[in-house]
Each structure stands twice: as structure tokens, then as C-alpha cells.
Design a protein around this motif. Structure first.
Motif, PDB file in Angstrom:
ATOM      1  N   SER A  44       0.837  -1.206   0.000  1.00 30.35           N
ATOM      2  CA  SER A  44       0.000   0.000   0.000  1.00 30.35           C
ATOM      3  C   SER A  44       0.865   1.247   0.000  1.00 30.35           C
ATOM      4  O   SER A  44       0.542   2.247  -0.651  1.00 30.35           O
ATOM      5  CB  SER A  44      -0.903   0.017   1.228  1.00 30.35           C
ATOM      6  OG  SER A  44      -1.786  -1.067   1.188  1.00 30.35           O
ATOM      7  N   ASP A 162      -5.894  -0.999  -4.773  1.00 28.61           N
ATOM      8  CA  ASP A 162      -5.327  -1.594  -3.556  1.00 28.61           C
ATOM      9  C   ASP A 162      -6.278  -2.679  -3.068  1.00 28.61           C
ATOM     10  O   ASP A 162      -7.263  -2.405  -2.399  1.00 28.61           O
ATOM     11  CB  ASP A 162      -5.128  -0.518  -2.485  1.00 28.61           C
ATOM     12  CG  ASP A 162      -4.205  -1.011  -1.371  1.00 28.61           C
ATOM     13  OD1 ASP A 162      -3.972  -2.237  -1.302  1.00 28.61           O
ATOM     14  OD2 ASP A 162      -3.736  -0.174  -0.586  1.00 28.61           O
ATOM     15  N   GLU A 163      -5.978  -3.909  -3.426  1.00 29.49           N
ATOM     16  CA  GLU A 163      -6.822  -5.062  -3.129  1.00 29.49           C
ATOM     17  C   GLU A 163      -8.290  -4.793  -3.470  1.00 29.49           C
ATOM     18  O   GLU A 163      -9.163  -4.945  -2.623  1.00 29.49           O
ATOM     19  CB  GLU A 163      -6.690  -5.447  -1.647  1.00 29.49           C
ATOM     20  CG  GLU A 163      -5.236  -5.723  -1.290  1.00 29.49           C
ATOM     21  CD  GLU A 163      -5.092  -6.271   0.122  1.00 29.49           C
ATOM     22  OE1 GLU A 163      -5.974  -7.070   0.501  1.00 29.49           O
ATOM     23  OE2 GLU A 163      -4.131  -5.904   0.814  1.00 29.49           O
TER      24      GLU A 163
HETATM   25 MG   LIG Z   1      -2.278  -2.681   2.339  1.00 20.97          MG
END
Ligand SMILES: [Mg+2]
Ligand SMILES: Nc1ncnc2c1ncn2[C@@H]1O[C@H](COP(=O)(O)OP(=O)(O)O)[C@@H](O)[C@H]1O
Lengths: 224, 408
Positions: A44, A162-163
């Protein structure tokens, strides 16, 4: 092919914690890069730096030739609205606005809201029938698709995720990935996506693996 | 879009919005009410202060040799500032010999009006005389009602051993006049050494028909300011007009002087300035209270916006992620502030106006009509409260770091 992202010696530390160790990364224009790694490995952190949401502790990032370090705070904001679309794991929609209004908000910060264009974007992600619904009335997969519509509405050159499928079931995940591939093939933007999911990684062109802030391994996805 | 964001954000968060609105309404209402009654309060206070006695004295311009004319007296109620004249009392003084059962003594005989009905064409009837201009006199007995009756100062009464019911004879230039004492006046001043008799009788006795030595005028005035202290004879035409049309004690005196032929009018400064100082203090007190009310309203706004901000930080972080710069974030918040303060100012004005009416009815037993400038003032007050109250929350909003707030 020209590189959309170029970093050299990029680091980010929080006090004593070195979340990202010196990283040299090059992402060619149009590439779909997947970032994998354990929780806390700095994925991240890297993504936030690429999106101009955070500033590096050292090294440099150039996105489309612009050195992000030279931009002021408002300059970074302009960079984000012009060049980047971001999708998070949590859907992060504004709860009191409808799906359509959430998309239009991004247009508003970018330039002027255009309802027809926003409606078209939602139709493209298959939500033409849920324009007037608020996020609370949508399923997780639908919310994530609203986020995708919002992320691409201003035609960014770089899409960061992000995911984005972290909270979705298998069926929704496949739907979202198919959608992203379709959009990427049409719009030719680059994607950098963080994921834990091996299957999701298979949709990309290249995968980098991170551990403890370091790039440890890199592989080409054979399907591409 | 901004409008759509604002509309939805109001409708979807009614509680914090109402809380902020309430603070603004309260602040603006209190400010409106205070400012609304402050005019009335000053007026009432000025009227109360008039019981200190006259604040303008008229004497013959020629000094002791000259005289004023009692025929001019009704004109005092026709001057530009006639509505500000609370009352006046004419005097004619003369040295006479007093004699009573207890002995003889030289002293001052004053002819005056006690409480004389005055009719001036086109003006409401009024009562003029000592009763009105000197309400602080303590009278043992009553005011004279017939030409034979008189009021005696307490000092003179003591020396001549006179009390209500006894007789006194005044002698001047061989003429004699007998008066029946009906009241003994204690004033704490030179009046205690004089005999007060009806003006016409004294004019006849002193052989000065229609003549006056002095007129005391009690007038409602505004406190002197720097402009009022300027010398009228050196003013430009516009300045003079403005001065003449402001109820300074000097301009009211000027007006009276113009109708009383052969007179010179002077403010009685110890009264006029004390009064002015008191009224000014009253005004600053009202302003201070208004300021405090606005300040506390701003604090209330600030704290409820702060609380709302904590809840909204993901929203703001999200906007920043989408590329909103500081100006765009500020526009949303100031837009909300603007809408709330205009509504709050409007409601505050209505509430404050009612409040002023209620206060003036219960406290002063009178009605107020709020001046027109009060409306923009109320809106302005609401804006000031809202802007002051949102400064700190806005600063916090601009400082939000999306990365920290949106961490997955
Ligand atoms: Mg993360
Ligand atoms: N704001 C922060 N302050 C301090 N440490 C942080 C902060 N953000 C991330 N970290 C640390 O940096 C490291 C990398 O975090 P992150 O990039 O979020 O990992 P990942 O996304 O791969 O799970 C972790 O050890 C985390 O604790």
C-alpha cells in the motif's frame, strides 16, 4: 515503449520503520502490473506513493515524466485528478450520494459534471439500472463497480487498485476483473494492482513480489 | 454539483446541521434582540436621567440689564427639536423684603410656573413648569394652585418660622403682596433661600410685566461626540445641517435660543456630560453583551462542526483522493456555512425581533419597532458567527491526510 512510471531509489519510512526500501521500478505505458506480498510488506505504501497520496522519504518517482517530488500539495491534487484513478478495498463511496452522483463528484473535482457521460460510465460497468441507488442499497460487487466507473470517468492514464477484490466473492471478483480487462483494452491505460489472490494476479502482464519493503521476485504472466 | 452535494449533505445529516443551525439562530437572535432594545433602552434611560433636572439654561444675551419675554415661551414647543423638549420653566427673580409674624428679612422672590397647562396650536397640550423640570424637589405640602399661593425654600422658611398654612408678605418698591405658603421645598441648592410665587404676580409686583430673567429647559439629547464638539460657526453648510439635525445638547440649545428673542442658551454641562457619559457606557455595555453572545455562539458552532468533521473525515479524504484541491474542499464547507448562516440569520432575526418585543414589554412596558438596519445586521451576525465558528474545523479538514484515513 515509453515508461509511465519510473522510480529510482524510492524509499518511505515512518520513523524507525522502513516501509519501503530503495526501489527501482519501471512500468511501461499500457502494462498491467500486479503487486503481491504479505501483509505489512509495503504494497500500500508503494501504491500511495505512485498515486501522489503520499510523499517519499527518499529517491524519486516520475509519472508520465513528471517528478512528483516537485509538486505542491495542490499540484499533487491536480495530478491525481488528471492522471490517476484509484480503487480501494473498502468501497469508499459517499453514503448520502447516489451512484450517479458519486461518479459525477469525481467529474466535478476534475472539471464539470456531465450527467450523460457519468450515466454512460455506469452503463459500461453494467449498472445502468442502479443509477439512483445509494451505496447502502448496492452489493459489494456493485459498489466496487461504481468505484471503477468513478475511477475511469476522467480518462486517467494510470489506474491504481489496492486489493480491489479483497472483499468480493469469487463470482464478483471475476466480473470485476473481466470488466477491468475490457476497459483497459479499450482505453489503453496502465494498471498497478495490489492483491493477495493468485487468480487475480493471473489477469495481469507482470507480477512483482514484495517482502519487508523489498522487491524480492518478479515474473511474467504466461497468459499474456 | 456543488449544490447537489450540499443539498444531500444537509438532508442526510439532519442532526449536526440542526445543531449548528440552532447555535447560529441563538447567536443572531440574541444579537438582534440586544441591538433592537438598545435604542429603546437608551431612550428610556435618557428619560430617566431627565429627572436630574434641566440641561439647558437661557439667559438674556445682554446680561442683567436685558430680559426675556414670557410671550416667547410657547414657541419653545415649536422648534425643530420640539419633541425632545421634556419640559421648561420660566423664572423672574427680584430682591424683595419678606415679612412674617416672626420678623423681616431681605431675600429673593422668584416668579415661575409650577405646573401650567400649555396649549400651542398644532401641538399636543402639555404641562410646563417647575414640577416637570425639577422633579427631585422634595415638597412638604403641595404645589400652589391659585395666584395667592406660594412655595417657600426650606432655609428661608426656617428663618422666618413659616410652615404650610402661614402667610408671608413681599415688599418691593413700595408695593406689597401677600402670599399663603402651601408647600416647603427642600432641594439641597440655592432654591432653599427663595420664595416661589406665580410668575404673573411676581411680574406685577416687580413692575416687570412680561419679563423673564431665566428659562430652564429639560431636553432629551444624544451624547456629545467629536463632531458635536466642533464649533458650529466654523462648519461648512453640510456639516452645520448635520449638526443641527442631530440632537446634541448644543444644537437643541441653539434651536431654543433662536425662538426666544434676546436670549443666549447654554448647556448645563455638569448635567449634560454626566448624562452623555452614562448613555455611552450603556451603549458600550450592550455592544459588549452582544459581542459575548456572538462569541459564545461561534464557539458552539465550532465545537459542533468539529464533531461533525470527525465523522466526515473519510468523506473529505475521499474527495482529496479524487483530486480535490484545498479550494474545492473549502468551497464545499464554506458553501454549507453560507447556506446555514443565511437561514440561521433569517430565523435569528425573526426570533430576536420577537424577543425584543417581549423584553421591552416586560421590562419597559412599551413596544419597540425594530429599525430596518437590524435585518442585515442579523444576517451579518450569523455570517460572522458561522465563519468564525468554521475556521478551526475547516483548517482541520484541509489538514486531513487521505492515506491515514482511508487505510485498508
Ligand atoms: Mg495494504
Ligand atoms: N502511517 C503509518 N505510520 C507508521 N507506520 C506505517 C504507516 N503506514 C504503514 N506503516 C507501516 O509500514 C509497513 C508497510 O505497510 P503497508 O504498505 O500498509 O503494507 P501492506 O499494504 O503491504 O500490507 C507496515 O509495517 C506498517 O506498519
Amino acid at each position: 515503449m515509453a515508461a509511465i512510471i519510473e522510480t529510482s531509489g524510492l524509499t518511505r519510512s515512518y520513523g524507525d520503520i522502513c516501509a519501503l526500501k530503495p526501489l527501482d521500478l519501471c512500468v511501461p505505458e499500457g502494462e498491467w502490473l500486479t503487486v503481491m506480498g504479505h501483509s505489512g510488506s509495503g504494497k500500500s505504501t508503494l501504491l500511495n506513493l505512485l498515486g501522489g497520496l503520499d510523499r517519499p522519504s527518499g529517491g524519486s518517482i516520475h509519472v508520465r515524466g513528471t517528478d512528483l517530488a516537485t509538486l505542491s500539495e495542490d499540484g499533487l491534487a491536480r495530478f491525481r485528478r488528471d492522471c490517476v484513478g484509484i480503487i480501494f478495498q473498502q468501497h469508499h463511496l459517499i453514503p448520502y450520494l447516489t451512484a450517479l452522483e458519486n461518479v459525477m463528484m469525481s467529474q466535478y473535482f476534475h472539471s464539470v459534471p456531465d450527467e450523460a457521460e457519468a450515466r454512460h460510465a455506469l452503463e459500461r460497468v453494467g449498472l445502468g439500472h442502479r443509477l439512483k441507488n445509494r451505496p447502502g442499497e448496492l452489493s459489494g460487487g456493485e459498489q466496487q463497480r461504481v468505484c471503477i466507473a468513478r475511477a475511469i470517468i476522467n480518462s486517467p492514464r494510470l489506474l491504481l487498485g489496492d486489493e480491489p477484490t479483497g472483499n468480493l466473492d469469487h463470482k464478483s471478483t471475476t466480473m470485476v476483473m473481466e470488466l477491468l480487462r475490457e476497459l483497459r483494452d479499450e482505453e489503453r491505460f496502465s494498471i498497478v494492482m495490489v492483491t493477495h489472490n493468485q487468480e487475480v494476479a493471473a489477469w495481469g502482464d507482470r507480477t512483482i513480489h514484495m517482502d519487508d519493503g523489498c522487491l524480492v521476485r518478479e515474473e511474467r504472466t504466461k497468459s499474456c | 454539483m456543488l449544490i447537489r452535494i450540499l443539498k444531500s449533505s444537509f438532508l442526510k445529516r439532519p442532526k449536526p446541521v440542526l445543531l449548528v443551525l440552532l447555535s447560529i439562530v441563538m447567536g443572531s437572535a440574541v444579537a438582534t434582540a440586544f441591538l433592537g432594545i438598545s435604542g429603546e433602552l437608551s431612550h428610556k434611560m435618557a428619560l430617566e436621567l431627565r429627572s436630574y433636572g434641566a440641561n439647558i439654561v437661557l439667559e438674556p444675551a445682554a446680561g442683567d440689564a436685558g430680559a426675556l419675554k414670557s410671550d416667547d415661551l410657547p414657541k419653545i414647543k415649536t422648534i425643530f427639536w420640539k419633541h425632545n423638549i421634556v419640559g421648561f420653566a420660566p423664572y423672574l427673580f427680584g430682591q424683595v423684603d419678606f415679612s412674617s409674624a416672626a420678623g423681616r428679612q431681605r431675600g429673593v422672590l422668584a416668579g415661575t410656573w409650577f405646573g401650567r397647562p400649555l396649549q400651542v396650536p398644532g401641538e399636543p397640550d402639555s404641562i410646563q413648569g417647575v414640577k416637570v423640570t425639577a422633579p427631585w424637589w422634595e415638597l412638604d405640602g403641595r404645589w400652589p394652585e391659585t395666584p395667592d399661593e406660594a412655595v417657600i425654600g426650606a432655609g428661608l422658611a426656617k428663618r422666618l418660622k413659616l410652615a404650610p398654612g402661614s402667610d408671608i408678605v413681599a415688599t418691593a418698591a413700595g408695593k406689597e403682596r401677600r402670599f399663603r405658603i402651601v408647600g416647603v421645598a427642600s432641594t439641597g441648592g440655592f432654591e432653599e433661600e427663595q420664595l416661589f410665587a406665580p410668575l404673573a404676580e411676581v411680574q406685577a409686583l416687580l413692575n416687570k410685566p412680561g419679563q423673564l430673567s431665566r428659562v430652564l429647559v429639560s431636553a432629551l439629547t444624544v451624547p456629545m461626540d467629536d463632531f458635536g464638539r466642533k464649533d458650529p460657526s466654523r462648519m461648512t453648510r453640510e456639516e452645520y445641517e448635520k449638526w443641527y439635525c442631530t440632537a446634541y445638547v448644543t444644537s437643541v440649545a441653539k434651536g431654543v435660543e433662536e425662538v426666544m428673542s434676546g436670549s443666549r442658551a447654554k448647556p448645563i454641562w455638569q448635567i449634560a456630560s454626566a448624562e452623555g457619559a452614562l448613555l455611552k457606557k450603556l451603549d458600550s455595555l450592550m455592544l459588549l453583551l452582544t459581542g459575548i453572545a456572538l462569541f459564545s455562539a461561534a464557539c458552539a458552532v465550532s465545537s459542533s462542526l468539529m464533531a461533525a468533521m470527525a465523522k466526515r473525515s473519510p468523506e473529505i479524504a475521499l474527495m482529496k483522493t479524487m483530486g480535490a484541491d484545498r479550494l474545492q474542499i473549502a468551497a464545499i464547507f464554506l458553501g454549507e456555512t453560507l447556506v446555514i448562516s443565511v437561514i440561521g440569520g433569517l430565523l435569528g432575526y425573526l426570533a430576536g425581533d420577537r424577543l425584543a418585543v417581549v423584553i421591552s414589554r416586560t421590562v419597559f412596558d412599551s413596544t419597540v419597532t425594530s429599525p430596518l438596519w437590524l435585518f442585515p445586521t442579523a444576517i451579518g451576525a450569523a455570517l460572522v458567527v458561522a465563519l468564525a465558528g468554521s475556521a478551526a474545523p475547516l483548517k482541520r479538514a484541509l489538514a486531513i491526510e487521505p492515506v491515514r484515513v482511508l487505510k485498508g
